[in-house]
Design a protein around this motif. Structure first.
Motif, PDB file in Angstrom:
ATOM      1  N   GLU A 249      -7.763  -1.483   1.029  1.00  0.00           N
ATOM      2  CA  GLU A 249      -6.408  -1.067   0.585  1.00  0.00           C
ATOM      3  C   GLU A 249      -5.948  -0.995  -0.691  1.00  0.00           C
ATOM      4  O   GLU A 249      -5.511  -0.199  -1.112  1.00  0.00           O
TER       5      GLU A 249
ATOM      6  N   LYS B 295      -3.002   0.338  -2.885  1.00  0.00           N
ATOM      7  CA  LYS B 295      -2.329  -0.510  -2.953  1.00  0.00           C
ATOM      8  C   LYS B 295      -2.028  -0.890  -4.502  1.00  0.00           C
ATOM      9  O   LYS B 295      -2.901  -1.136  -5.225  1.00  0.00           O
TER      10      LYS B 295
ATOM     11  N   GLN C 152       5.929  13.387  -1.457  1.00  0.00           N
ATOM     12  CA  GLN C 152       4.799  12.156  -1.560  1.00  0.00           C
ATOM     13  C   GLN C 152       5.425  11.210  -2.609  1.00  0.00           C
ATOM     14  O   GLN C 152       5.218  10.011  -2.213  1.00  0.00           O
TER      15      GLN C 152
ATOM     16  N   ASP D 239       8.201   9.306  -0.601  1.00  0.00           N
ATOM     17  CA  ASP D 239       7.803   8.227   0.178  1.00  0.00           C
ATOM     18  C   ASP D 239       7.146   7.192  -0.331  1.00  0.00           C
ATOM     19  O   ASP D 239       7.433   5.995  -0.037  1.00  0.00           O
ATOM     20  N   ASN D 240       6.366   7.208  -1.403  1.00  0.00           N
ATOM     21  CA  ASN D 240       5.775   6.052  -2.125  1.00  0.00           C
ATOM     22  C   ASN D 240       6.787   5.103  -2.769  1.00  0.00           C
ATOM     23  O   ASN D 240       7.018   3.944  -2.587  1.00  0.00           O
TER      24      ASN D 240
ATOM     25  N   THR E 219       8.588   3.239  -0.001  1.00  0.00           N
ATOM     26  CA  THR E 219       7.717   2.138   0.584  1.00  0.00           C
ATOM     27  C   THR E 219       7.930   1.118  -0.418  1.00  0.00           C
ATOM     28  O   THR E 219       7.878  -0.126   0.016  1.00  0.00           O
TER      29      THR E 219
ATOM     30  N   VAL F 168       0.904  -1.017   0.013  1.00  0.00           N
ATOM     31  CA  VAL F 168       0.083  -0.022   0.135  1.00  0.00           C
ATOM     32  C   VAL F 168       0.856   1.227  -0.112  1.00  0.00           C
ATOM     33  O   VAL F 168       1.741   1.532   1.210  1.00  0.00           O
ATOM     34  N   LEU F 169       0.707   2.081  -1.021  1.00  0.00           N
ATOM     35  CA  LEU F 169       1.598   3.287  -0.931  1.00  0.00           C
ATOM     36  C   LEU F 169       0.926   4.284  -0.152  1.00  0.00           C
ATOM     37  O   LEU F 169      -0.122   4.539  -0.357  1.00  0.00           O
ATOM     38  N   PRO F 170       2.075   4.978   0.616  1.00  0.00           N
ATOM     39  CA  PRO F 170       1.307   5.775   1.752  1.00  0.00           C
ATOM     40  C   PRO F 170       0.434   7.122   1.129  1.00  0.00           C
ATOM     41  O   PRO F 170      -0.500   7.501   1.941  1.00  0.00           O
ATOM     42  N   HIS F 171       0.671   7.539   0.109  1.00  0.00           N
ATOM     43  CA  HIS F 171      -0.059   8.637  -0.549  1.00  0.00           C
ATOM     44  C   HIS F 171      -0.935   8.180  -1.749  1.00  0.00           C
ATOM     45  O   HIS F 171      -1.375   9.153  -2.758  1.00  0.00           O
TER      46      HIS F 171
END
Length: 231
Positions: A155, A160, A184, A187-188, A191, A63-66
């Motif tokens: 998700e 996701k 963003q 972050d993605n 992850t 699941v990518l946070p953004h």
């Protein structure tokens, strides 16, 4: 291959011989996305795996946070109370065995992800030839064969994504849109890389991650330093 003016201009900012860290790469790839639409930023990760060996097949989901910036249409194939559960969770399409001929014979494919409960996989298996080549076949490793349809739908809607090796042992996945902030996208991307690093096959000899490129839909790619990203 002849490139357009915008592509050529964007490529001037990128040193093709350099390998950038994540922050630099994300900044450059955002600037390289000059199309009139909101381009998808994709990661292309070349691995040292040999997908012909089952133990070196990499497949999973994260699941990518953004999120991905894309509205995803989810189809759930289930029966009984799981039908109501899927509808309550916000699935776009829900049904049972009656959907099989619609997909198989009528060519209905107006969805991006298929979730199925394990008790429906005997039925869903008939769609292998249609869904398989499009990467839409539900799979336990990707979390799309499950009795917990609420969690699966939530998700997927939250961002996701599934990653897997293609025939050339490269993983291609979206990490967001050009309109995302640099933070963003970074972050993605991080992850995603954390998940792929954890998925390293224990039987693999030699280098796991060989190269990583970030690229917008229509623009040039930016190479990342594997040493700085893949542990």
């Amino acid at each position: 291959m002849k490139r357009g003016k915008k592509y050529v201009e964007a490529a001037k900012n990128i040193d093709r011989t350099a390998q950038y860290d994540v922050a630099e790469a994300v900044s450059l790839v955002k600037k390289a996305a000059v199309a009139k639409f909101d381009e998808t930023i994709e990661a292309h990760i070349r691995t040292g795996c040999d997908g012909r060996h089952a133990e070196q097949q990499i497949r999973g989901a994260v699941v990518l946070p953004h999120g991905t910036g894309k509205a995803v249409k989810v189809l759930v194939i289930a029966k009984g109370e799981k039908i109501d559960e899927a509808k309550a969770a916000g699935a776009d399409f829900v049904g049972g065995e009656e959907l099989i001929p619609k997909i198989q014979n009528d060519g209905w494919l107006d969805f991006d992800v298929v979730v199925a409960t394990p008790d429906m996989m005997g039925v869903v298996g008939r769609l292998g030839r249609v869904l398989g080549p499009k990467g839409l076949m539900p799979n336990p490793k990707a979390g799309t064969v499950t009795m917990d349809v609420t969690k699966a739908v939530n998700e997927i809607k939250a961002g996701k994504i599934e990653y897997r090796l293609d025939k050339t042992n490269i993983i291609h996945v979206p990490v967001g849109k050009a309109s995302f902030t640099e933070e963003q996208l970074a972050d993605n991307f991080q992850t995603l890389m954390d998940a792929i690093n954890k998925a390293k096959p224990s039987s693999l000899k030699g280098q796991y991650i060989k190269s990583i490129t970030l690229a917008p839909t229509m623009g040039p790619g930016v190479k990342l330093s594997v040493a700085k990203v893949a542990q």
